[in-house]
Design an enzyme around this catalytic site. Structure first.
Site, PDB file in Angstrom:
ATOM      1  N   LYS A 181       0.867  -1.186   0.000  1.00 31.49           N
ATOM      2  CA  LYS A 181       0.000   0.000   0.000  1.00 31.49           C
ATOM      3  C   LYS A 181       0.902   1.233   0.000  1.00 31.49           C
ATOM      4  CE  LYS A 181      -1.575   2.782   3.125  1.00 31.49           C
ATOM      5  NZ  LYS A 181      -1.565   4.052   2.362  1.00 31.49           N
ATOM      6  N   SER A 234       5.834   7.252  10.008  1.00 33.70           N
ATOM      7  CA  SER A 234       6.032   7.941  11.290  1.00 33.70           C
ATOM      8  C   SER A 234       6.134   6.941  12.441  1.00 33.70           C
ATOM      9  CB  SER A 234       4.860   8.890  11.530  1.00 33.70           C
ATOM     10  OG  SER A 234       3.660   8.140  11.575  1.00 33.70           O
ATOM     11  N   GLU A 255      10.925   1.383   9.632  1.00 29.11           N
ATOM     12  CA  GLU A 255      11.834   2.525   9.404  1.00 29.11           C
ATOM     13  C   GLU A 255      11.047   3.779   9.735  1.00 29.11           C
ATOM     14  OE1 GLU A 255      14.964   2.330   8.631  1.00 29.11           O
ATOM     15  OE2 GLU A 255      15.017   0.185   8.252  1.00 29.11           O
ATOM     16  N   CYS A 289      13.532  11.456   6.610  1.00 23.05           N
ATOM     17  CA  CYS A 289      13.662  10.925   7.973  1.00 23.05           C
ATOM     18  C   CYS A 289      15.038  11.237   8.569  1.00 23.05           C
ATOM     19  CB  CYS A 289      13.431   9.417   7.948  1.00 23.05           C
ATOM     20  SG  CYS A 289      14.470   8.580   6.744  1.00 23.05           S
ATOM     21  N   GLU A 390       9.733  15.344  15.759  1.00 22.46           N
ATOM     22  CA  GLU A 390      10.097  15.469  14.353  1.00 22.46           C
ATOM     23  C   GLU A 390       9.216  16.525  13.686  1.00 22.46           C
ATOM     24  OE1 GLU A 390       9.062  12.184  11.745  1.00 22.46           O
ATOM     25  OE2 GLU A 390      11.079  12.252  10.900  1.00 22.46           O
TER      26      GLU A 390
HETATM   27  P1  NAD Z   1       2.751   8.177   8.029  1.00 25.88           P
HETATM   28  O1  NAD Z   1       3.146   7.325   9.184  1.00 25.88           O
HETATM   29  O2  NAD Z   1       1.685   9.180   8.232  1.00 25.88           O
HETATM   30  O3  NAD Z   1       2.249   7.276   6.826  1.00 25.88           O
HETATM   31  C1  NAD Z   1       3.070   6.263   6.287  1.00 25.88           C
HETATM   32  C2  NAD Z   1       2.189   5.223   5.651  1.00 25.88           C
HETATM   33  O4  NAD Z   1       1.425   4.601   6.675  1.00 25.88           O
HETATM   34  C3  NAD Z   1       1.191   5.784   4.636  1.00 25.88           C
HETATM   35  O5  NAD Z   1       1.092   4.904   3.553  1.00 25.88           O
HETATM   36  C4  NAD Z   1      -0.097   5.822   5.430  1.00 25.88           C
HETATM   37  O6  NAD Z   1      -1.248   5.735   4.617  1.00 25.88           O
HETATM   38  C5  NAD Z   1       0.064   4.573   6.281  1.00 25.88           C
HETATM   39  N1  NAD Z   1      -0.768   4.502   7.485  1.00 25.88           N
HETATM   40  C6  NAD Z   1      -1.298   5.521   8.201  1.00 25.88           C
HETATM   41  N2  NAD Z   1      -2.032   5.025   9.220  1.00 25.88           N
HETATM   42  C7  NAD Z   1      -1.949   3.682   9.162  1.00 25.88           C
HETATM   43  C8  NAD Z   1      -2.484   2.609   9.933  1.00 25.88           C
HETATM   44  N3  NAD Z   1      -3.281   2.810  10.989  1.00 25.88           N
HETATM   45  N4  NAD Z   1      -2.183   1.345   9.592  1.00 25.88           N
HETATM   46  C9  NAD Z   1      -1.381   1.091   8.538  1.00 25.88           C
HETATM   47  N5  NAD Z   1      -0.863   2.061   7.751  1.00 25.88           N
HETATM   48  C10 NAD Z   1      -1.131   3.342   8.059  1.00 25.88           C
HETATM   49  O7  NAD Z   1       4.091   8.827   7.474  1.00 25.88           O
HETATM   50  P2  NAD Z   1       4.256   9.818   6.245  1.00 25.88           P
HETATM   51  O8  NAD Z   1       3.748  11.151   6.687  1.00 25.88           O
HETATM   52  O9  NAD Z   1       3.750   9.226   5.002  1.00 25.88           O
HETATM   53  O10 NAD Z   1       5.863   9.860   6.114  1.00 25.88           O
HETATM   54  C11 NAD Z   1       6.648  10.648   6.919  1.00 25.88           C
HETATM   55  C12 NAD Z   1       7.205   9.846   8.068  1.00 25.88           C
HETATM   56  O11 NAD Z   1       7.953   8.751   7.540  1.00 25.88           O
HETATM   57  C13 NAD Z   1       8.209  10.650   8.877  1.00 25.88           C
HETATM   58  O12 NAD Z   1       8.008  10.378  10.242  1.00 25.88           O
HETATM   59  C14 NAD Z   1       9.555  10.114   8.410  1.00 25.88           C
HETATM   60  O13 NAD Z   1      10.587  10.275   9.344  1.00 25.88           O
HETATM   61  C15 NAD Z   1       9.235   8.684   8.152  1.00 25.88           C
HETATM   62  N6  NAD Z   1      10.218   8.115   7.223  1.00 25.88           N
HETATM   63  C16 NAD Z   1      11.147   7.244   7.716  1.00 25.88           C
HETATM   64  C17 NAD Z   1      12.126   6.726   6.864  1.00 25.88           C
HETATM   65  C18 NAD Z   1      13.193   5.775   7.390  1.00 25.88           C
HETATM   66  O14 NAD Z   1      13.865   5.140   6.571  1.00 25.88           O
HETATM   67  N7  NAD Z   1      13.390   5.655   8.686  1.00 25.88           N
HETATM   68  C19 NAD Z   1      12.143   7.084   5.518  1.00 25.88           C
HETATM   69  C20 NAD Z   1      11.171   7.965   5.060  1.00 25.88           C
HETATM   70  C21 NAD Z   1      10.203   8.466   5.922  1.00 25.88           C
END
Ligand code: NAD
Length: 505
Positions: A181, A234, A255, A289, A390
């Site tokens: 997804k 996140s 991650e 991130c 963050e």
């Molecule tokens: P997010 O956590 O809001 O969403 C990430 C994904 O999770 C999306 O596809 C979203 O639809 C899905 N999601 C949301 N709620 C969910 C649930 N209840 N169950 C399953 N899936 C769900 O994050 P974002 O805003 O898309 O991305 C930014 C975040 O990602 C930042 O915190 C960033 O640090 C992190 N990030 C980490 C890395 C790493 O390698 N550590 C890399 C890139 C981004």
């Protein structure tokens, strides 16, 4: 012009969502609607998991010789190369990442990833014969590395294709099947990848279900027939997914977010450090991130370094992500932009001083996008909200320290542990500091650098497990040991059987 639909890809075919609902995808630079994504539900996830399970059980896929898998991965790299510019344009249009970064880092990295894993599996020990031991009896023993089964991926919006492929490529390199997804904000390139590789893979090996986290993400992470979840996003959502996975003991890799500290050592070169710090935080508008969001600076260097940071920040060009001269583009959504502004306002209320930036910008021709000025905050302490959480925006906080011991304490005084850095002329001293930083990656005189053969991931609440390198491959492998007895006469197994059998024959 009609607005394209981004549907699901299940069992080798583009399919509409069972319930027929769609949501809007916006270009973050302009705010315009660029696509309608299929708003999947648990019914779509069920279909995708069934297809992935059938593909996993398909002997053509399960028993594919390693040499054939190597050739397959190289062919996939070839497809990315063939569709390079189209993928880059879709990525920029939906994520707001700059064309210069996407064409020079993300897309070349994605195709190199396929080739790197192809080379890795050539030499990986999938079957290991153990030396025969006489106790308790000679026995043939083999350790096998086997695929996990159906792997569910949930990916974010900031680097959509690469963060999918860093999971997908090692997963299929080891014989797993996939249900992914993508973020509902950036569904384009994941679906495109599935389409352009469809004829290379048996149907069902890669399935894409579009939709929101609470609908599709939840259905994948709670599905009884999914063996593994790999998530990038996140920390808050990561914790929720971790708890979901515990119910069926799914294998998990996470991650997550970061609050990465950069320690500026007392001997640091001011000019080089200023360029490095600005690159570390402003790349992709801080929406990475690994962004270096806390600069820890010795009192003696503070004023000249801040002065230089402000000058370097003023050189950045913010705006159209398709312009090769642009340093960074928009915030992912207006809501996220407001969140970033909220951090800046709270920091000011907490006593931080805005050395530069701090405002929303209006870019001519891009009034529908949410852009934020390159922002440097001083007089920040590590207990402020702006230091603890963050931001995911172009906001660098400068914190003063008295001595290096205090700098290390401040660096580690966070729930996160993803990246960290040291700016110095003394790389020997930096090595010692690096060993004491509680982060998955440490850069000495650099930032964001990653290699496909080295692990990437975080300590503490920045994640669980590692991606890339051999650890990235082993994320998708289960270990089995097979013991084969050579002894056909039961009485000769008295040393072990004797515990139960007191008589033979
Ligand atoms: P997010 O956590 O809001 O969403 C990430 C994904 O999770 C999306 O596809 C979203 O639809 C899905 N999601 C949301 N709620 C969910 C649930 N209840 N169950 C399953 N899936 C769900 O994050 P974002 O805003 O898309 O991305 C930014 C975040 O990602 C930042 O915190 C960033 O640090 C992190 N990030 C980490 C890395 C790493 O390698 N550590 C890399 C890139 C981004």
């Amino acid at each position: 012009m009609s607005i394209p639909q981004i549907n699901h890809f299940i069992n080798g075919e583009i399919v509409s969502p069972v319930k027929g609902n769609y949501g809007e995808v916006h270009n973050p630079a302009t705010g315009e609607v660029i696509a309608h994504y299929a708003k999947g539900t648990s019914e779509d996830v069920d279909l995708a998991v069934k297809a992935a399970r059938a593909a996993y059980n398909n002997p053509e896929w399960r028993n594919m010789p390693v040499d054939d898998r190597v050739a397959l991965l190289h062919k996939i790299a070839g497809r990315i190369k063939q569709h390079f510019m189209e993928l880059c344009q879709l990525e920029v249009m939906s994520s707001g990442g700059t064309i210069s970064r996407v064409t020079s880092v993300d897309m070349p990295g994605s195709l190199m990833l396929c080739n790197a894993y192809a080379e890795m599996i050539k030499n990986y020990t999938f079957i290991e014969d153990k030396p025969v031991q006489s106790f308790p009896e000679p026995m043939h023993v083999q350790t096998l590395k086997e695929p996990l089964g159906v792997c569910g991926f949930i990916t974010p919006w900031n680097v959509p294709l690469m963060l999918f492929l860093v999971k997908c490529i090692p997963a299929i390199a080891t014989g797993n099947t996939v249900v992914v997804k993508p973020s509902e904000l950036t569904p384009h390139t994941t679906l495109k990848f599935a389409e352009i590789t469809a004829d290379l893979l048996p149907p069902g090996v890669i399935n894409v279900v579009n939709g929101t986290g609470p609908d599709v993400g939840e259905a994948i992470t709670t599905h009884h027939d999914v063996n593994k979840i790999a998530f990038t996003g996140s920390t808050a959502v990561g914790k929720h997914i971790f708890a979901n996975c515990a119910q069926t003991m799914k294998r998990v890799s996470l991650e997550l977010g970061g609050k990465s500290p950069a320690i500026v050592m007392p001997d640091a070169d001011i000019d080089r450090t200023a360029y490095g710090l600005i690159y570390g935080i402003m790349n992709n508008a801080g929406q990475i991130c690994l962004s270096g969001s806390r600069a820890l600076v010795p009192e003696a260097l503070h004023d000249p370094l801040v002065e230089r940071l402000v000058e370097v920040a003023a050189q950045l060009k913010v705006g159209d992500p398709f312009d090769p001269q642009t340093s960074y583009g928009p915030m992912s959504t207006p809501q996220h932009g407001e969140k970033v502004m909220g951090f800046i306002e709270r920091a000011k209320a907490d006593g931080a001083i805005v050395a530069c930036g701090g405002n929303r910008m209006t870019i001519e021709g891009y009034e529908g996008g949410f852009f934020v000025e390159p922002t440097v905050l001083t007089h920040v302490t590590n207990d402020m909200d702006v230091s603890c959480n963050e931001i995911f925006g172009p906001v660098l906080s400068v914190l003063k320290y008295k001595d290096v011991e205090e700098a290390i304490t401040i660096a580690n005084d966070t729930k996160y542990g993803l990246g960290g850095g040291i700016w110095t002329e003394d790389v020997v001293a930096a090595q010692q500091v690096a060993r004491r930083m509680e982060t998955g990656m440490v850069w000495i005189n650099d930032w964001h650098f990653a290699r496909l053969d080295t692990p990437l991931g975080g300590y503490k609440e920045s994640g669980y497990g590692r991606e890339m390198g051999v650890m990235g491959l082993e994320n998708f492998l289960e270990t089995k040991t097979i013991f084969t007895s050579f002894e056909r006469q039961s009485h000769k197994k008295a040393m072990t059987y004797g515990a139960v059998h007191k008589k033979f024959g």
